[in-house]
Design a protein around this motif. Structure first.
Motif, PDB file in Angstrom:
ATOM      1  N   ALA A 200      12.416  -8.351   0.771  1.00 54.93           N
ATOM      2  CA  ALA A 200      11.399  -8.811  -0.176  1.00 54.93           C
ATOM      3  C   ALA A 200      10.009  -8.360   0.271  1.00 54.93           C
ATOM      4  N   ARG A 201       9.828  -8.168   1.570  1.00 55.24           N
ATOM      5  CA  ARG A 201       8.491  -7.892   2.094  1.00 55.24           C
ATOM      6  C   ARG A 201       8.296  -6.478   2.612  1.00 55.24           C
ATOM      7  N   ALA A 202       9.340  -5.698   2.694  1.00 55.04           N
ATOM      8  CA  ALA A 202       9.195  -4.336   3.234  1.00 55.04           C
ATOM      9  C   ALA A 202      10.072  -3.374   2.446  1.00 55.04           C
ATOM     10  N   HIS A 203       9.633  -2.124   2.382  1.00 51.49           N
ATOM     11  CA  HIS A 203      10.423  -1.102   1.694  1.00 51.49           C
ATOM     12  C   HIS A 203      10.240   0.205   2.435  1.00 51.49           C
ATOM     13  N   CYS A 204      11.197   1.110   2.311  1.00 52.30           N
ATOM     14  CA  CYS A 204      11.060   2.382   3.034  1.00 52.30           C
ATOM     15  C   CYS A 204      10.179   3.351   2.244  1.00 52.30           C
ATOM     16  N   MET A 205       9.848   3.018   0.987  1.00 47.67           N
ATOM     17  CA  MET A 205       8.961   3.859   0.181  1.00 47.67           C
ATOM     18  C   MET A 205       7.975   2.930  -0.508  1.00 47.67           C
ATOM     19  N   PHE A 206       6.717   3.226  -0.406  1.00 48.62           N
ATOM     20  CA  PHE A 206       5.726   2.452  -1.158  1.00 48.62           C
ATOM     21  C   PHE A 206       4.523   3.338  -1.482  1.00 48.62           C
ATOM     22  N   HIS A 207       3.489   2.756  -2.043  1.00 47.72           N
ATOM     23  CA  HIS A 207       2.353   3.557  -2.525  1.00 47.72           C
ATOM     24  C   HIS A 207       1.049   3.100  -1.886  1.00 47.72           C
ATOM     25  N   GLN A 208       0.229   4.071  -1.554  1.00 42.35           N
ATOM     26  CA  GLN A 208      -1.086   3.759  -1.004  1.00 42.35           C
ATOM     27  C   GLN A 208      -2.161   4.442  -1.845  1.00 42.35           C
ATOM     28  N   VAL A 209      -3.353   3.886  -1.743  1.00 38.59           N
ATOM     29  CA  VAL A 209      -4.539   4.633  -2.174  1.00 38.59           C
ATOM     30  C   VAL A 209      -5.476   4.640  -0.981  1.00 38.59           C
ATOM     31  N   GLU A 210      -5.814   5.816  -0.515  1.00 38.38           N
ATOM     32  CA  GLU A 210      -6.835   5.889   0.525  1.00 38.38           C
ATOM     33  C   GLU A 210      -8.103   6.442  -0.088  1.00 38.38           C
ATOM     34  N   GLY A 211      -9.214   6.174   0.559  1.00 36.35           N
ATOM     35  CA  GLY A 211     -10.493   6.676   0.078  1.00 36.35           C
ATOM     36  C   GLY A 211     -11.281   7.272   1.230  1.00 36.35           C
ATOM     37  N   LEU A 212     -12.115   8.239   0.886  1.00 35.71           N
ATOM     38  CA  LEU A 212     -12.900   8.914   1.919  1.00 35.71           C
ATOM     39  C   LEU A 212     -14.271   9.252   1.353  1.00 35.71           C
ATOM     40  N   TYR A 213     -15.297   8.926   2.141  1.00 37.93           N
ATOM     41  CA  TYR A 213     -16.653   9.262   1.712  1.00 37.93           C
ATOM     42  C   TYR A 213     -17.380   9.870   2.907  1.00 37.93           C
ATOM     43  N   ILE A 214     -17.718  11.136   2.826  1.00 39.02           N
ATOM     44  CA  ILE A 214     -18.394  11.840   3.919  1.00 39.02           C
ATOM     45  C   ILE A 214     -19.685  12.445   3.382  1.00 39.02           C
TER      46      ILE A 214
END
Ligand code: PHE
Length: 340
Positions: A200-214
């Motif tokens: 219920a709390r973990a999966h071997c595939m999931f989705h992220q959004v990362e952000g970067l500001y330089i």
């Protein structure tokens, strides 16, 4: 009676069928005429009643014939089947629903696009360098361990580097910095993989959004302002935000971002472990060594980065208590997001 029924059931949708109808019920050799001829053999006292019946039959056949020919005329071309009734309602339009993760990903993109971020993409199969090395993970870092990372090829076995399924979307940050001069202001949504037992709390595939500001003069205040803005836009302006010191190999200083629990609103629940706060993102100032690894001069530029799980944001936004629901395709779950 039988002939009444025959007339009722007769289908006319083209000129040939109309002609068959005419021959059978109306023409001088048709069944109705035949019955009229039989009238002579009916007993005198019944003749009147039977005659009336036959007249009714004859009128019915003629009315039907008239109606059929008019319908055919309206239809114009007799080959096209029965005329269409344009006043009938259409078939119900069964559209699908957007997956909750897509809805939330789009909302995240929309929030960041409005403050000047663009969207970047990168490979899910990655070399060790882009997933770990360039991000300052030491060679013996436990994240590289087989327990967390799905390795596809090991160095030496016909490959000059380890190949793996990316464990975060930070690889896109590295590729972006390598290829683009600052200012860089981008978010990177995508799939990531970790060797976890599905629950219920973990999966071997999931989705992220990362952000970067330089850019020149990007400071921690910019990081705080940006994520503060995001949290309020995503969860509403009453949402509280806090920053907790943390550690990531690729940021210094680093902070984890918590928001006030959206599930229990501070009353206490399993999701926030009765603390009233839930973590939504990791973040920090990009480590100067990471900038240098990508050919950006850390004396001239600074930047911040952050990363969050789309499943987690969706869980908090729509109260989804089991990660497995996202991938089971149960329409009872998916239909709840209809029209959102
Ligand atoms: N890459 C980190 C992770 O997957 C998240 C993160 C991104 C943290 C950027 C800090 C800065 O956990």
């Amino acid at each position: 009676k039988e002939i009444h029924q025959d007339i009722d059931q007769f289908v006319v949708s083209n000129k040939e069928q109309l002609e068959q109808f005419r021959l059978r019920f109306i023409s001088r050799k048709g069944v109705v005429t035949e019955l009229f001829e039989g009238l002579k053999t009916v007993a005198q006292e019944d003749r009147r009643a039977v005659g009336q019946e036959l007249n009714a039959l004859k009128n019915k056949a003629q009315e039907r014939f008239q109606a059929f020919s008019e319908a055919l005329e309206h239809q114009g071309n007799d080959a096209q089947g029965p005329a269409q009734d344009l006043t009938l309602p259409t078939f119900p339009n069964l559209t699908g629903t957007q997956h909750p993760l897509s809805l939330v990903r789009q909302r995240i993109i929309q929030i960041f696009e409005r403050i000047g971020f663009d969207v970047s993409d990168g490979p899910e199969i990655e070399s060790d360098w882009y997933n770990f090395g360039a991000l300052n993970f030491p060679d013996n870092h436990p994240a590289r361990d087989m327990q967390d990372t799905f390795f596809i090829e090991k160095k030496g076995e016909g490959s000059d580097t380890d190949m793996l399924l990316r464990t975060h979307t930070s690889n896109v940050q590295i590729r972006l910095m390598e290829h683009k001069k600052p200012p860089i202001r981008s978010i990177m949504p995508g799939r990531v993989y970790r060797n976890e037992t599905i629950s219920a709390r973990a999966h071997c595939m999931f989705h992220q959004v990362e952000g970067l500001y330089i850019d020149r003069n990007v400071g921690f205040k910019d990081l705080k302002d940006t994520l503060y803005h995001f949290a309020k836009e995503m969860f509403g302006k009453d949402t509280k935000v806090r920053y907790r010191p943390s550690f990531f190999p690729f940021t210094e200083p680093s902070a984890e971002i918590d928001i006030s629990c959206q599930i229990c609103k501070g009353v206490g629940c399993n999701i926030c472990k009765h603390s009233g706060w839930v973590e939504i993102a990791g973040s920090g100032m990009v480590d100067p060594q990471v900038l240098a690894n990508c050919g950006i001069d850390p004396e001239e530029y600074t930047g911040f980065a952050f990363g969050m799980g789309i499943e987690r944001i969706t869980q908090l936004k729509y109260v989804v208590n089991d990660l497995r629901l996202y991938t089971e395709n149960d329409v009872r779950f998916l239909r709840q997001f209809e029209g959102l």
